[in-house]
Design an enzyme around this catalytic site. Structure first.
Site, PDB file in Angstrom:
ATOM      1  N   GLU A 278      42.285  33.836  34.594  1.00 25.57           N
ATOM      2  CA  GLU A 278      41.041  34.467  34.155  1.00 25.57           C
ATOM      3  C   GLU A 278      41.315  35.409  32.980  1.00 25.57           C
ATOM      4  O   GLU A 278      42.294  36.152  32.977  1.00 25.57           O
ATOM      5  CB  GLU A 278      40.440  35.262  35.320  1.00 25.57           C
ATOM      6  CG  GLU A 278      39.167  36.019  34.974  1.00 25.57           C
ATOM      7  CD  GLU A 278      38.701  36.920  36.107  1.00 25.57           C
ATOM      8  OE1 GLU A 278      37.556  37.385  36.050  1.00 25.57           O
ATOM      9  OE2 GLU A 278      39.489  37.157  37.049  1.00 25.57           O
ATOM     10  N   LYS A 350      30.637  32.020  34.731  1.00 26.19           N
ATOM     11  CA  LYS A 350      30.665  32.578  36.093  1.00 26.19           C
ATOM     12  C   LYS A 350      29.263  32.920  36.566  1.00 26.19           C
ATOM     13  O   LYS A 350      28.489  33.560  35.854  1.00 26.19           O
ATOM     14  CB  LYS A 350      31.557  33.824  36.119  1.00 26.19           C
ATOM     15  CG  LYS A 350      31.805  34.364  37.523  1.00 26.19           C
ATOM     16  CD  LYS A 350      32.735  35.567  37.493  1.00 26.19           C
ATOM     17  CE  LYS A 350      33.024  36.053  38.908  1.00 26.19           C
ATOM     18  NZ  LYS A 350      33.810  37.290  38.897  1.00 26.19           N
ATOM     19  N   CYS A 400      37.597  34.310  39.654  1.00 23.98           N
ATOM     20  CA  CYS A 400      37.810  35.554  40.387  1.00 23.98           C
ATOM     21  C   CYS A 400      37.443  35.352  41.852  1.00 23.98           C
ATOM     22  O   CYS A 400      37.955  34.470  42.508  1.00 23.98           O
ATOM     23  CB  CYS A 400      37.028  36.691  39.731  1.00 23.98           C
ATOM     24  SG  CYS A 400      37.393  38.337  40.391  1.00 23.98           S
TER      25      CYS A 400
END
Length: 534
Positions: A278, A350, A400
């Site tokens: 990430e 995301k 995440c």
């Protein structure tokens, strides 16, 4: 003395969510036995307040120990004063424990009118406990965007109860784990009260649960999809203080690109996909020069591989700026212009953003202002985003802690509206350097294993500091890099297809069954009240 016992049991319970300090094989036993302590107290009282407070104290202790690593992000990296950071963790643990306290109160209220000296109604108490606990876990998983970390189901990735993950997901496993703790508490209760017949019934129910679980392990929920392929996972181990330092940007990128270009572990099976963590690029993609992106495209060409890179993406759509935490797929044919614009290329934005990290909840700007962490408000990604196609496999990204929300990964498994097959591989990119080399890394790996069991898909993880690993479609860790080291992991991945029952129904199966269980308890309570009033 009772409150001290609950505090100790809660702290021990926190150790069950990842191996180290305890051996992995002990985790399910530790979880069940420690949760049996508050269950025993709830079963032994008719006072609703005492039941609620007992479970609340146990849960607060468990969360204070289990998510202690939040302190590190706020104090070490956020610059928050130690007392304030410790207080923040404690207050957060108090909030998370409200759901457990509610489960204890509900169990005591519905169960206090049962005739516990008769087998059918005696079994009702552990069933009510399991239903109430499961619904509490479920509520904790979505209220205020949710924080389902350390769901009790994650303690059972190595136990027979994990066989229920493809059927009812982690909440189904949590139901059975809570039921097991309730049955253990009941066995102790009836031993103490010299009721061997009822005790034997409880032990039989516990044994039967594990026999059925063993039978479920014989079911295969997937078919192999295409040939196995080699994937390279990059773990840069970039210090958090260095990661967002503009002066260190290029050196950290070069270090990770150097890892990516290491010779293949098996020259006959060179990696066809390379996955970076990430925000390997910790600034928006359009702030980099076109020459940088040209070098990345050339890297993909040099390695004859598709690169999956985590980066914040800035796009302008209909004259409006849009900022997302994203993963982009880059190969030798990718346009530099498309990369600069953040459009017309495979990209995943995301969807489930982290409160305080990627958006500031209403009314909490003051809290963010006392930390010196580079935070911002990102836009959420849309639904129905396409998987990344590479080497005849379809890779569904998550970023995440998105993989903590298992139900949100399910749409990617289904055939898309345009006829595109569902994802055959799941992959996660993370940066847990915010939390140091702590339990958070190992807890996250346990969570990822549960996602593989639920979906019958391999899950591969590329992280900055750990735990970088490859997990097969049965939830088994195939290979893993040591945490806090810079290295690459070349792994053979076998994509899969096929839908588990959980992939088809999501959480609704266990939620509805738990609601029906509490509803039945309410009916029995109402009938008992009517009988007393006659």
């Amino acid at each position: 003395m009772v409150w001290l016992l609950l505090l100790v049991a809660g702290a021990i319970h926190a150790l069950s969510f990842s191996p180290d300090p305890l051996p992995g094989w002990t985790l399910p036993y530790v979880q069940v036995m420690s949760l049996a302590v508050p269950a025993y107290i709830v079963f032994g009282t008719k006072r609703i307040r005492r039941a609620a407070m007992s479970v609340f104290v146990f849960s607060t202790s468990s969360f204070c120990v289990g998510v202690y690593w939040l302190y590190i992000s706020m104090n070490h990296f956020g610059g928050m004063a130690a007392p304030l950071a410790a207080l923040a963790v404690f207050l957060f643990a108090l909030y998370l424990s409200l759901y457990a306290g509610l489960a204890g109160a509900c169990t005591a209220w519905l169960g206090r009118d049962l005739n516990i000296m008769r087998v059918p109604q005696a079994l009702g108490r552990p069933l009510l406990w399991a239903c109430a606990w499961t619904l509490g876990e479920w509520l904790r998983g979505f209220v205020f965007t949710g924080f389902p970390w350390n769901n009790i189901g994650y303690a059972h990735t190595n136990s027979l109860l994990s066989a229920w993950a493809p059927v009812a997901g982690v909440y189904g496993v949590a139901f059975l784990a809570a039921l097991a703790s309730g049955l253990v508490a009941s066995i102790v209760y009836y031993v103490k009260h010299n009721r061997p017949g009822i005790m034997a019934a409880m032990a039989s129910a516990l044994l039967g649960m594990f026999i059925v679980s063993f039978a479920l392990t014989r079911i295969t929920w997937f078919d192999n999809h295409g040939p196995a392929m080699t994937v390279r996972l990059v773990q840069g181990n970039i210090a958090q203080q260095m990661k967002f330092d503009p002066a260190q940007l290029m050196s950290s990128l070069q270090a990770q690109f150097a890892l990516a270009t290491r010779p293949a572990a098996d020259i006959q099976r060179a990696p066809s996909v390379i996955i970076f963590p990430e925000t390997i690029l910790p600034t928006f993609q359009d702030r980099m020069a076109p020459e940088f992106w040209q070098s990345v495209v050339e890297l993909a060409q040099q390695m004859d591989a598709t690169l999956f890179m985590g980066t914040p993406v800035h796009t302008v759509i209909d004259g409006k700026d849009r900022y997302t935490n994203s993963v982009v797929a880059i190969d030798s044919d990718t346009s530099v212009s498309a990369l600069m614009q953040g459009q017309e290329l495979p990209v995943y934005d995301k969807r489930h953003l982290v409160p305080f990290g990627e958006f500031v909840p209403l009314g909490f700007r003051w809290f963010v202002d006392i930390m010196s962490i580079p935070l911002g408000d990102f836009d959420r990604g849309g639904q129905g985003q396409q998987s990344f196609a590479a080497d005849n496999q379809l890779f569904a990204p998550n970023i995440c802690y998105e993989d903590v929300f298992g139900e949100e990964l399910l749409p990617s498994l289904h055939t898309q509206a345009d006829g595109t097959p569902g994802a055959s591989v799941l992959f996660n990119v993370s940066n847990l350097a915010w939390f140091g080399n702590t339990w958070a890394l190992r807890q996250h790996l346990q969570i990822a294993r549960m996602r593989s069991m639920e979906t019958a898909r391999p899950m591969i993880r590329a992280t900055n500091t750990g735990s970088t690993a490859a997990i097969d479609a049965k939830g088994r860790v195939l290979a893993q890099l040591p945490s806090a080291t810079a290295n690459v992991l070349d792994v053979q991945i076998q994509g899969t297809q096929g839908l588990t029952l959980y992939a088809r129904l999501g959480n609704w199966l266990i939620v509805i069954l738990s609601l029906l269980g509490l509803g039945l308890g309410l009916v029995l309570k109402w009938r008992a009240a009517r009988a007393l009033n006659r």
